[in-house]
Design a protein around this motif. Structure first.
Motif, mmCIF file in Angstrom:
data_model
loop_
_atom_site.group_PDB
_atom_site.id
_atom_site.type_symbol
_atom_site.label_atom_id
_atom_site.label_comp_id
_atom_site.label_asym_id
_atom_site.label_seq_id
_atom_site.Cartn_x
_atom_site.Cartn_y
_atom_site.Cartn_z
ATOM 1 N N ILE A 21 0.872 -1.280 0.098
ATOM 2 C CA ILE A 21 -0.034 0.164 -0.069
ATOM 3 C C ILE A 21 0.865 1.225 -0.003
ATOM 4 C CG2 ILE A 21 -0.141 0.303 2.479
ATOM 5 C CD1 ILE A 21 -3.241 0.969 1.942
ATOM 6 N N HIS A 22 2.122 1.099 0.501
ATOM 7 C CA HIS A 22 2.944 2.350 0.499
ATOM 8 C C HIS A 22 3.388 2.745 -0.923
ATOM 9 C CE1 HIS A 22 3.152 -0.327 4.288
ATOM 10 N NE2 HIS A 22 3.407 0.788 5.111
ATOM 11 N N LEU A 23 3.485 1.792 -1.687
ATOM 12 C CA LEU A 23 3.856 2.103 -2.934
ATOM 13 C C LEU A 23 2.755 2.389 -4.071
ATOM 14 C CD1 LEU A 23 6.343 -0.696 -3.339
ATOM 15 C CD2 LEU A 23 6.969 1.554 -2.330
ATOM 16 N N MET A 24 1.674 2.543 -3.439
ATOM 17 C CA MET A 24 0.376 2.756 -4.338
ATOM 18 C C MET A 24 -0.076 4.124 -4.249
ATOM 19 S SD MET A 24 -2.149 -0.477 -3.612
ATOM 20 C CE MET A 24 -1.909 -2.075 -3.772
ATOM 21 N N SER A 25 -0.509 4.692 -5.331
ATOM 22 C CA SER A 25 -1.075 6.141 -5.508
ATOM 23 C C SER A 25 -2.403 6.121 -4.993
ATOM 24 C CB SER A 25 -1.410 6.615 -7.082
ATOM 25 O OG SER A 25 -2.441 5.608 -7.426
ATOM 26 N N PRO A 26 -2.879 7.093 -4.513
ATOM 27 C CA PRO A 26 -4.310 7.196 -3.892
ATOM 28 C C PRO A 26 -5.232 6.561 -4.663
ATOM 29 C CG PRO A 26 -3.021 9.205 -3.478
ATOM 30 C CD PRO A 26 -2.250 8.494 -4.443
ATOM 31 N N GLU A 27 -5.166 6.493 -6.043
ATOM 32 C CA GLU A 27 -6.081 6.050 -6.741
ATOM 33 C C GLU A 27 -6.048 4.638 -6.723
ATOM 34 O OE1 GLU A 27 -4.117 8.585 -7.728
ATOM 35 O OE2 GLU A 27 -5.534 10.148 -7.729
ATOM 36 N N ASP A 28 -4.822 4.026 -6.719
ATOM 37 C CA ASP A 28 -4.632 2.664 -7.028
ATOM 38 C C ASP A 28 -5.033 1.893 -5.566
ATOM 39 O OD1 ASP A 28 -3.354 2.558 -9.346
ATOM 40 O OD2 ASP A 28 -1.375 2.795 -8.771
ATOM 41 N N ARG A 29 -4.919 2.567 -4.472
ATOM 42 C CA ARG A 29 -5.573 1.852 -3.132
ATOM 43 C C ARG A 29 -7.004 1.791 -3.183
ATOM 44 N NH1 ARG A 29 -2.244 5.876 1.263
ATOM 45 N NH2 ARG A 29 -0.180 5.543 0.422
ATOM 46 N N LYS A 30 -7.647 2.732 -4.150
ATOM 47 C CA LYS A 30 -9.311 2.426 -4.228
ATOM 48 C C LYS A 30 -9.667 1.188 -4.837
ATOM 49 C CE LYS A 30 -9.914 7.336 -2.853
ATOM 50 N NZ LYS A 30 -10.522 8.738 -3.491
ATOM 51 N N LYS A 31 -8.705 0.891 -5.851
ATOM 52 C CA LYS A 31 -9.156 0.034 -6.984
ATOM 53 C C LYS A 31 -9.050 -1.551 -6.646
ATOM 54 C CE LYS A 31 -7.564 -1.231 -11.590
ATOM 55 N NZ LYS A 31 -6.436 -1.097 -12.503
ATOM 56 N N VAL A 32 -9.953 -2.076 -6.927
ATOM 57 C CA VAL A 32 -10.132 -3.626 -6.617
ATOM 58 C C VAL A 32 -9.414 -4.288 -7.802
ATOM 59 C CG1 VAL A 32 -11.831 -5.598 -6.449
ATOM 60 C CG2 VAL A 32 -12.450 -3.578 -5.620
ATOM 61 N N PRO A 33 -8.256 -4.968 -7.613
ATOM 62 C CA PRO A 33 -7.403 -5.621 -8.681
ATOM 63 C C PRO A 33 -8.249 -6.813 -9.176
ATOM 64 C CG PRO A 33 -6.910 -6.460 -6.459
ATOM 65 C CD PRO A 33 -7.779 -5.210 -6.240
ATOM 66 N N GLU A 34 -7.937 -6.789 -10.899
ATOM 67 C CA GLU A 34 -8.707 -7.701 -11.479
ATOM 68 C C GLU A 34 -7.792 -8.937 -11.638
ATOM 69 O OE1 GLU A 34 -9.876 -6.598 -15.400
ATOM 70 O OE2 GLU A 34 -10.036 -4.279 -14.686
#
Length: 256
Positions: A21-34
């Motif tokens: 999570i530390h390496l994710m952007s705020p947008e990536d943190r909200k995204k459910v991975p496919e």
């Protein structure tokens, strides 16, 4: 999350990988991975090491063991439908001790229910019984975010759920309820206006049509690695299957 990969040589342990999570952007943190964005890390250095351990198509399951967390309430993966398979197996074991059964009882642990009820199709066609009862799990709706007006009111620990609707033969429904009441087995009733999401929908239309019933064991958190059941509900399902089988008499038919 830790997983067990089932290979010909045995179990290989891995972990589902995802960027920290530390390496994710705020947008990536909200995204459910496919699905294609998730991988299983085997702790190897390269592709060659991985291919020496596993092959394409090896099955992987979450490494989540059974645990009793409170009284008779247990948590594990795949209670859907290990719970139903156990109930059927235990009922058959108990019926094997009966001396005067009028009915021949056949059990089937079917495969591929989730992808088209294929095992139920072939089993029902092969056996072509006079009566059939599918045993599955059903949604316990007594968790905080389940609205009983929308999903019905089904309580974990309240006994097996007896289904009623166009997928269910009314003679079987009445007989199951009568057996529950005669043997003081707790039960709940579900009304389903469509073909159920169980093997019952395939069994009903096999051959020239089979009189079909459905018992569901109340389950919380279906299709997660931590499904929850009350073992008393499983026991009461076993008792009801035994009582129903013992109640059958020669010449009984699902005709009303």
């Amino acid at each position: 999350r830790r997983v067990s990969i089932l290979t010909k040589e045995g179990i290989v342990t891995g972990v589902t990988g995802k960027r920290a999570i530390h390496l994710m952007s705020p947008e990536d943190r909200k995204k459910v991975p496919e699905t294609h964005e998730i991988w299983i890390d085997l702790g190897v250095k390269n592709k060659e090491e991985a291919e020496a351990l596993v092959r394409i198509g090896d099955s992987a399951v979450y490494d989540q063991s059974f645990e009793l967390i409170r009284g008779s309430v247990g948590v594990a993966r795949a209670f859907d439908d290990k719970a139903g398979a156990y109930a059927v197996m235990e009922a058959v074991l108990r019926l094997s001790q009966e001396q005067n059964l009028a009915a021949k009882v056949t059990a089937a642990a079917t495969t591929q229910e989730e992808i088209g009820t294929r095992g139920a199709m072939t089993a029902a066609f092969s056996e072509n019984p006079d009566f059939a009862i599918a045993v599955d799990v059903g949604h316990a709706t007594d968790s905080p975010d389940c609205d009983p007006r929308k999903y019905g009111q089904f309580v974990q620990g309240g006994g097996p759920i007896i289904c009623r609707g166009p997928n269910i033969n009314p003679v079987i429904f009445d007989k199951i309820v009568a057996c529950a009441e005669a043997n003081q087995i707790p039960y709940q009733i579900e009304a389903d206006p469509r073909p159920t999401g169980t093997d019952a929908r395939a069994i009903q239309v096999a051959q020239a049509g089979i009189a079909t019933g459905l018992l569901s064991i109340p389950l919380r958190y279906m299709h997660t690695p931590s499904e929850m059941v009350d073992l008393e509900d499983i026991e009461h399902t076993v008792q009801l299957l035994v009582a129903f089988s013992k109640s059958l008499q020669k010449g009984d038919r699902g005709i009303w």
